[in-house]
Design a protein around this motif. Sequence first.
Motif, mmCIF file in Angstrom:
data_model
loop_
_atom_site.group_PDB
_atom_site.id
_atom_site.type_symbol
_atom_site.label_atom_id
_atom_site.label_comp_id
_atom_site.label_asym_id
_atom_site.label_seq_id
_atom_site.Cartn_x
_atom_site.Cartn_y
_atom_site.Cartn_z
ATOM 1 N N ILE A 258 0.873 -0.726 0.155
ATOM 2 C CA ILE A 258 -0.286 0.429 -0.141
ATOM 3 C C ILE A 258 0.741 0.967 -0.265
ATOM 4 C CG2 ILE A 258 -2.276 1.134 1.555
ATOM 5 C CD1 ILE A 258 -2.460 -1.313 2.767
ATOM 6 N N GLU A 259 0.391 2.260 -0.479
ATOM 7 C CA GLU A 259 1.420 2.961 -0.901
ATOM 8 C C GLU A 259 0.397 4.293 -0.013
ATOM 9 O OE1 GLU A 259 2.128 4.071 -4.950
ATOM 10 O OE2 GLU A 259 3.020 2.333 -6.006
ATOM 11 N N PHE A 260 1.297 5.349 0.762
ATOM 12 C CA PHE A 260 0.287 6.217 1.176
ATOM 13 C C PHE A 260 1.464 7.938 0.825
ATOM 14 C CE2 PHE A 260 0.374 2.608 3.883
ATOM 15 C CZ PHE A 260 -0.716 2.628 4.065
ATOM 16 N N ALA A 269 -4.166 6.835 2.163
ATOM 17 C CA ALA A 269 -3.520 5.822 1.117
ATOM 18 C C ALA A 269 -3.392 6.489 -0.197
ATOM 19 C CB ALA A 269 -5.007 4.475 1.847
ATOM 20 N N ASN A 270 -2.621 6.235 -1.246
ATOM 21 C CA ASN A 270 -3.043 6.658 -2.422
ATOM 22 C C ASN A 270 -3.970 5.282 -3.293
ATOM 23 O OD1 ASN A 270 -2.184 7.532 -5.440
ATOM 24 N ND2 ASN A 270 -0.426 6.918 -4.976
ATOM 25 N N GLU A 271 -2.658 4.415 -3.743
ATOM 26 C CA GLU A 271 -3.352 2.726 -4.182
ATOM 27 C C GLU A 271 -2.981 1.981 -3.627
ATOM 28 O OE1 GLU A 271 -1.447 2.889 -7.838
ATOM 29 O OE2 GLU A 271 0.298 3.369 -7.588
ATOM 30 N N MET A 272 -2.956 0.074 -4.042
ATOM 31 C CA MET A 272 -2.494 -0.837 -3.217
ATOM 32 C C MET A 272 -1.790 -1.185 -4.235
ATOM 33 S SD MET A 272 -6.222 -1.752 -1.766
ATOM 34 C CE MET A 272 -7.125 -2.657 -2.967
HETATM 35 MG MG LIG Z 1 1.807 4.201 -7.759
#
Ligand SMILES: [Mg+2]
Length: 376
Positions: A258-260, A269-272
């Motif tokens: 998971i990108e934050f 959270a941006n995306e997983m």
């Molecule tokens: Mg990304």
Amino acid sequence: MNDLTPSLSSPALDQAHIGIIGAGQLGQMLALAGIALGHRFTFLDPSAQPPAARLGRHIQAEYDDERALAQLAVECDLITLEFENVPVSAVETVTRHNQIYPGAQALASAQDRVHEKRYLTSLGVPVAAYRAVDCLEDVHAALADIGCPAILKTRRLGYDGKGQAVIRSVADAADAWAQMGGHAAILEQMIPFEREVSIVAVRSVRGELAFYPVGQNRHVAGILYRTDIHPEDPAQSTAEGYARLVLEGLDYVGVLAIEFFEWDGRLIANEMAPRVHNSGHWTQNSAVTSQFENHLRAILGWPLGATDRVGHCVMLNLIGTIPERMALLAIPGVHLHDYGKEPRPGRKLGHVNITAASPEQCAGRADAVARLIGSE
Ligand SMILES: [Mg+2]
Ligand SMILES: Nc1ncnc2c1ncn2[C@@H]1O[C@H](COP(=O)(O)OP(=O)(O)O)[C@@H](O)[C@H]1O
């Protein structure tokens, strides 16, 4: 641990034949870890000579080729994937013949940025303000709600910053919409973040969970360039809590990242990514167990390996070109991972993991590598 051992492990999987959908560098690194554990691999990938094909059998077929997918599913003991944009229908085809991890539900949640944000919101994980948009009028209406600056992204199939357009003022809206090529999109509030961080987490068939130390990521032109692992990162416990919710909520099996954005003391959270992740490549040389080995342990129902960091480390991606190897490898603590790809501008060709005994030594070695990368 006692309730997790050992009756569920199938002897047939001690030396498994593992099928991987996708044969890029992630498939290559999964196979390198798996061959050491006694497994063998077959890959399905539409390219003629993908990186991982050097490490097993390669079925050259499109990701929606039902016959090829069924063949992979029947020939192998179990299936996994290195590429999250495999059509959900393809995963369902495999499921009719064999076990695949992660499954269709996890993929469906991660493939569409709107579904992903809905899922995260349903768990109470904060995300940027967003609206689904299908036409230019929708973009204007969403901008009136969310304000500028904002970022427009295709809902599906984006990677390395592709399929994205920044909207600084309402005057940019038409241009940005044109860049979506008529695809359904999402408008997101632009987060003025202080840092970007990510967590790589793993959950096994038996429900065992483990989390790697959080990495701090820097991107250049939307492509990950560098991951630093700071001892005792302040984002660790919040990121772990969110990752636990995400993995348990999906009954997820395997590695997921998971990108934050870190903004004002909060994690957004941006995306997983339902797979092994570029921000976890440092684990190959500086964790007790790499993310690649742990993904395989997880899908096989084996005990997970420890995720602790060993020493200090930085990961630098090699994008577009690989520096002269003699000079690179002369720097102490440098570990080169070459994907064997044809060089092309903006293409990830490899990465370097830098290991060191102290943060200062690590920073010095990373500077030396960065100078070589910059001087190409
Ligand atoms: Mg990304
Ligand atoms: N809402 C946002 N606010 C600020 N920066 C963003 C936002 N969305 C994306 N970015 C920047 O663009 C990068 C790539 O976007 P991301 O959504 O992660 O797509 P990709 O699938 O291409 O990795 C992010 O790592 C971040 O640097």
